[in-house]
Design an enzyme around this catalytic site. Structure first.
Site, PDB file in Angstrom:
ATOM      1  CB  SER A 175     -11.844  -5.867   6.218  1.00 51.83           C
ATOM      2  OG  SER A 175     -11.343  -5.960   4.985  1.00 51.83           O
ATOM      3  CD  GLU A 204     -10.340  -3.657   9.079  1.00 49.87           C
ATOM      4  OE1 GLU A 204      -9.723  -4.412   8.573  1.00 49.87           O
ATOM      5  OE2 GLU A 204     -10.310  -2.482   8.624  1.00 49.87           O
ATOM      6  CE  LYS A 249      -8.706   1.412  10.134  1.00 51.82           C
ATOM      7  NZ  LYS A 249      -8.516   0.260   9.028  1.00 51.82           N
ATOM      8  CB  CYS A 269      -0.849  -0.150   1.304  1.00 52.10           C
ATOM      9  SG  CYS A 269      -1.195  -1.529   2.036  1.00 52.10           S
ATOM     10  CB  CYS A 322      -2.270   1.690   4.577  1.00 48.26           C
ATOM     11  SG  CYS A 322      -2.798  -0.230   4.840  1.00 48.26           S
TER      12      CYS A 322
END
Length: 572
Positions: free
Chosen positions: A475, A449, A129, A54, A127
């Site tokens: 997720s 998650e 967050k 990511c 990514c």
């Protein structure tokens, strides 16, 4: 090129006047010239690291941002902040760090900008967050800011089909139930993630990337191009130039992020069947500027929005396909035509959404996105729920679900690990509602998650034969009848803490309700007997987080937000 007067900018505190000679000397040590120091300082923050694909392409893009800043009269100052990558943190204690990282990203960006008195900010994130984390910092600081997504991963190919990391999580479930050999699972894991970039379906990263354009903090089309394509660098360069234009015009994030633009953001989440995590991040963004916009406010927008983009996990396509089909602007265009978004909201182009979309035409030949009057379904792909089991609200992604009602008996677990072990051993039956509790923001701590568990259930072919309820999160890749953000959470004595095995629960995603067959009297009786569990951490960051984090329906924020602001950083 515009010459800026620094006498009204924050960087005057570190660069103007004889008394700032010591501060200027540090800049000269880094090979800046007197002319460089006389220009506005622009923070260029990225969440680059080697933790996961990511973020791996972000440093390259940050260099292009810096060129854009420099060519437009600014002096860029690059810095990095952390990320916790959900795909690697998933399914073990590391996931407790994920949501916490959103606030650490926002806090560390704030501290860097405050400490060095930067005048503007460009944020590059990849990514889950890190996207809301940087956007939260932007509206908190309120200096002219532009957000840019690092881009999505290319789809993998396995057995002639496009695949994502979700297929690997579900492959684990297939393997556990004898539907996939270990050899096939290994071949799949080697093929699923072929490049740099964030997960390719409409999971949290791509959902929040769409949000960044819809809310007005990112340039049109910047969310779409996949990470490996050097075409992304063009948008990075333009973002650097755009922030200098915003500085010149004194257009700030709070001029852009308003109640209406938050509603636009919620609209695109619903229209793309996006991640339920958006219902956590949008209230957190609203908190930064003192606007009331909680989970159920988000859910109202979801309910009135048509589901238009046929994206994984509920649909057929990945982010690259949406980009090739016309990207976020084309979807915004049809939503605008249908009256679903506010066209008068300002954006980082200096123009409104409507002005940005003036020349955009809907391509009826592509198959990824539908017109507003020909939706996949009339309701959005995400639904809010409320009832005696979740008085503060809960959320479920319905995109791709065949049935929207479920009644079953509770099968209770007090940790995700316990639930996952039971699922792998198939210690549940059709019609069960698996309850995972004490995983909320405070109780986890960190609101984990549950993709490892939901992926295994789906892989076992039970995705719509059982339901799952949690005070934790899911997720963006989760599919099936999975209800998250149940509040109040178990650790503060919410109704989910009072459930017993066998209690009958009714979920109706059409009506937006979630109830348990227990009277007020019985719930009160159980509440009196309930004893709180001790938090699993007695020190460190997770302990600190548990002390300050608020409820999920308000975004799990860790500070009072804009309502309590005494002094705005941008005005120092």
């Amino acid at each position: 090129m515009k010459t800026f007067n620094k006498k009204k900018l924050p960087s005057r505190h570190t660069s103007l006047g004889p008394d700032k000679a010591p501060q200027r000397s540090f800049y000269y040590a880094m090979n800046l010239t007197e002319k460089d120091v006389a220009k506005p300082f622009v923070g260029v923050v990225s969440t680059w690291n080697e933790a996961a694909p990511c973020n791996i392409a972000l440093m390259r893009q940050a260099q292009s941002v810096k060129k854009g800043v420099k060519s437009s009269g600014g002096t860029p100052r690059e810095f990095c902040t952390i990320t916790v990558t959900d795909g690697i943190a998933m399914g073990h204690e590391g996931m407790k760090s994920s949501l916490v990282s959103r606030d650490v990203i926002a806090d560390s960006t704030e501290l860097t900008v405050r400490g060095h008195c930067y005048d503007a900010l460009v944020g590059v994130a990849g990514c889950d967050k890190s996207l809301p984390g940087l956007m939260m910092a932007m509206v908190r600081l309120n200096v002219p800011s532009v957000f840019i997504y690092g881009g999505s991963i290319l789809p993998g190919r396995f057995n002639g089909k496009d695949v994502t990391v979700l297929d690997v999580f579900e492959g684990v479930g297939k393997h556990s139930s004898g539907k996939m050999t270990e050899h096939a699972l290994r071949k799949l894991e080697l093929k699923a993630c072929p490049s740099a970039g964030a997960c390719g379906g409409q999971f949290t990263a791509n959902t929040m990337a769409c949000v960044s354009e819809a809310i007005g903090l990112a340039l049109p089309y910047s969310a779409g191009t996949p990470a490996p394509y050097e075409q992304r660098d063009k948008y990075a360069l333009q973002s650097g130039k755009a922030v200098m234009n915003l500085l010149k015009k004194n257009i700030r994030p709070r001029d852009i992020v308003t109640k209406k633009s938050l509603e636009n953001a919620a609209t695109i989440v619903a229209a793309t069947g996006g991640s339920t995590n958006a219902a956590l991040h949008l209230p957190a963004l609203a908190n930064e500027i003192g606007i009331k916009f909680d989970l159920m406010d988000v859910a109202k927008i979801f309910k009135r929005t048509p589901y238009l983009a046929d994206l994984k996990p509920g649909g057929r396509y990945v982010a690259k396909d949406m980009w090739k089909a016309g990207g976020v602007p084309m979807l915004l265009k049809t939503l605008l035509d249908g009256g679903f978004i506010h066209g008068n909201c300002l954006t980082v182009t200096g123009k409104t959404i409507k002005e940005n979309l003036k020349k955009v035409k809907f391509d009826s030949k592509q198959k990824v996105m539908r017109k507003y009057n020909n939706p996949l379904s009339n309701d959005g792909g995400v639904v809010g729920l409320k009832g005696n089991l979740s008085p503060e609200g809960a959320i479920v992604k319905v995109a791709g679900l065949k049935k929207l009602q479920f009644t079953g008996r509770a099968r209770c677990f007090d940790t995700e690990e316990a639930a996952y072990k039971a699922v792998l051993k198939r210690k549940y039956k059709d019609g069960d509602i698996i309850v995972i509790r004490y995983e909320g923001p405070k109780g986890g701590p960190g609101m984990r998650e549950m993709l490892q568990t939901t992926g295994a259930i789906y892989g076992q072919g039970k995705g719509e034969k059982v339901a799952l309820i949690t005070d934790g999160r899911f997720s963006g890749a989760t599919r099936g009848f999975c209800i998250g953000h149940v509040g109040p959470e178990a650790s503060v004595g919410g109704p989910i803490a009072l459930l017993k095995n066998g209690d009958v629960i009714h979920i109706d995603a059409k009506k937006g309700t979630i109830n348990v067959d227990l009277s007020k009297k019985e719930l009160l009786k159980r509440r009196k007997k309930w004893k709180p569990k001790k938090i699993n951490f007695g020190n460190g960051t997770l302990w600190k987080y548990a002390q300050t984090v608020g409820p999920a329906y308000l975004g799990a924020s860790t500070h009072p937000g804009g309502k309590k602001e005494v002094k705005c950083y941008a005005d120092i």
